[in-house]
Design a protein around this motif. Structure first.
Motif, PDB file in Angstrom:
ATOM      1  N   PRO A 170       0.834  -1.212   0.000  1.00  0.00           N
ATOM      2  CA  PRO A 170       0.000   0.000   0.000  1.00  0.00           C
ATOM      3  C   PRO A 170       0.862   1.253   0.000  1.00  0.00           C
ATOM      4  CG  PRO A 170       0.073  -0.959   2.186  1.00  0.00           C
ATOM      5  CD  PRO A 170       0.748  -1.941   1.268  1.00  0.00           C
ATOM      6  N   THR A 171       0.317   2.311  -0.590  1.00  0.00           N
ATOM      7  CA  THR A 171       0.980   3.601  -0.494  1.00  0.00           C
ATOM      8  C   THR A 171       0.786   4.156   0.912  1.00  0.00           C
ATOM      9  OG1 THR A 171      -0.977   4.836  -1.142  1.00  0.00           O
ATOM     10  CG2 THR A 171       0.465   4.037  -2.917  1.00  0.00           C
ATOM     11  N   VAL A 172       1.525   5.207   1.241  1.00  0.00           N
ATOM     12  CA  VAL A 172       1.353   5.837   2.551  1.00  0.00           C
ATOM     13  C   VAL A 172      -0.092   6.291   2.730  1.00  0.00           C
ATOM     14  CG1 VAL A 172       1.993   7.823   3.970  1.00  0.00           C
ATOM     15  CG2 VAL A 172       3.764   6.533   2.762  1.00  0.00           C
ATOM     16  N   SER A 173      -0.656   6.884   1.698  1.00  0.00           N
ATOM     17  CA  SER A 173      -2.034   7.375   1.799  1.00  0.00           C
ATOM     18  C   SER A 173      -3.020   6.235   2.014  1.00  0.00           C
ATOM     19  CB  SER A 173      -2.406   8.168   0.543  1.00  0.00           C
ATOM     20  OG  SER A 173      -1.628   9.341   0.443  1.00  0.00           O
ATOM     21  N   VAL A 191      -5.730   7.618  10.202  1.00  0.00           N
ATOM     22  CA  VAL A 191      -4.841   8.681  10.668  1.00  0.00           C
ATOM     23  C   VAL A 191      -4.369   9.454   9.447  1.00  0.00           C
ATOM     24  CG1 VAL A 191      -4.071   7.391  12.703  1.00  0.00           C
ATOM     25  CG2 VAL A 191      -2.794   7.184  10.558  1.00  0.00           C
ATOM     26  N   THR A 192      -3.688  10.556   9.693  1.00  0.00           N
ATOM     27  CA  THR A 192      -3.159  11.342   8.580  1.00  0.00           C
ATOM     28  C   THR A 192      -1.951  10.648   7.960  1.00  0.00           C
ATOM     29  OG1 THR A 192      -1.631  12.608   9.963  1.00  0.00           O
ATOM     30  CG2 THR A 192      -3.902  13.461   9.747  1.00  0.00           C
ATOM     31  N   ASP A 193      -1.646  11.058   6.728  1.00  0.00           N
ATOM     32  CA  ASP A 193      -0.462  10.502   6.065  1.00  0.00           C
ATOM     33  C   ASP A 193       0.795  10.770   6.882  1.00  0.00           C
ATOM     34  OD1 ASP A 193      -2.358  10.081   4.149  1.00  0.00           O
ATOM     35  OD2 ASP A 193      -1.256  11.049   2.512  1.00  0.00           O
ATOM     36  N   ALA A 194       0.912  11.973   7.408  1.00  0.00           N
ATOM     37  CA  ALA A 194       2.120  12.346   8.162  1.00  0.00           C
ATOM     38  C   ALA A 194       2.249  11.507   9.425  1.00  0.00           C
ATOM     39  CB  ALA A 194       2.071  13.830   8.514  1.00  0.00           C
ATOM     40  N   HIS A 195       1.120  11.287  10.130  1.00  0.00           N
ATOM     41  CA  HIS A 195       1.176  10.495  11.363  1.00  0.00           C
ATOM     42  C   HIS A 195       1.578   9.058  11.048  1.00  0.00           C
ATOM     43  CE1 HIS A 195       0.134   9.231  15.433  1.00  0.00           C
ATOM     44  NE2 HIS A 195      -0.464   8.181  14.879  1.00  0.00           N
TER      45      HIS A 195
END
Length: 218
Positions: free
Chosen positions: A193-196, A204-208
């Motif tokens: 999977p991609t980060v997104s 959760v957010t992508d950054a988290h």
């Protein structure tokens, strides 16, 4: 995947439920370390003689003689076995063996990594059981026996840990969505999977998610 002749990496053993490795190193043998890695199998390492450490989720824990390290499925880890004479037995097996013992060994139910220090009497029993298991683990007609001996090793460790064992309470297991992402990566890196995508699954957010993944995995 490639397996070190003296220690484990990420294993793909097909339909084999159990893999064992017994290692004895002399004083002049070089230091042995593994890269940070994970795998779907549960792992148990019985250190008969060692002066190294285990890395769990970025934190190092010292190891000493007569200790066992039990690692749940998908736990990110690495070992440094130090120098000098060393000896250990490594077991990797399917998680259902641990799951079947949750009722009689509640220490296993949390899914956290454990470092266990049994007393001398229990250590002698575990030595005997490990020798027994290593002798039969590759024999096709002894599969059921090998599974039973593996279970006996786990039961002996959990029984000893109730009074003298040390559990790593400060190391939390990976959140379930992170473990799901690791399983997908391990099963087929081409469809990871991609980060997104992983962040959406974890809610959760992508950054988290990115920060969590980097902190746990590197």
């Amino acid at each position: 995947m490639e397996v070190s002749p003296s220690f484990e990496l990420i294993l793909d053993r097909g339909n084999t439920f159990l893999w064992t490795d017994e290692v004895r190193l002399s004083t002049d043998a070089p230091k042995r370390t593994t890269p940070v890695h994970f795998h779907p199998q549960t792992e148990l390492v019985w250190f008969r003689k060692v002066a190294g450490s285990v890395l769990l989720d970025g934190r190092s824990y010292p190891l000493r003689d007569r200790q066992a390290v039990l690692l749940p499925s998908m736990q990110v880890h690495a070992f440094d076995t130090g120098t000098g004479p060393r000896s250990w037995v490594l077991l990797q097996f399917e998680p259902y063996l641990v799951e079947s013992l949750h009722e009689e060994a509640p220490q296993l139910a949390g899914g956290s990594p454990l470092i266990l220090s049994p007393d001398p009497e229990a250590s002698a029993r575990i030595d005997f059981l490990c020798d027994w298991l290593c002798a039969i683990s590759t024999l096709p007609d002894r599969v059921r026996e090998a599974q039973q001996v593996t279970t006996l090793i786990l039961v002996a460790l959990m029984a000893a840990s109730s009074t003298v064992g040390t559990s790593i309470h400060s190391v939390r297991p990976h959140p379930l969505p992170l473990r799901d992402a690791l399983r997908r990566i391990h099963a087929d890196p081409r469809t990871a999977p991609t980060v997104s995508e992983a962040a959406r699954t974890a809610r959760v957010t992508d950054a988290h998610f990115s920060r969590t993944f980097k902190a746990r995995i590197g």
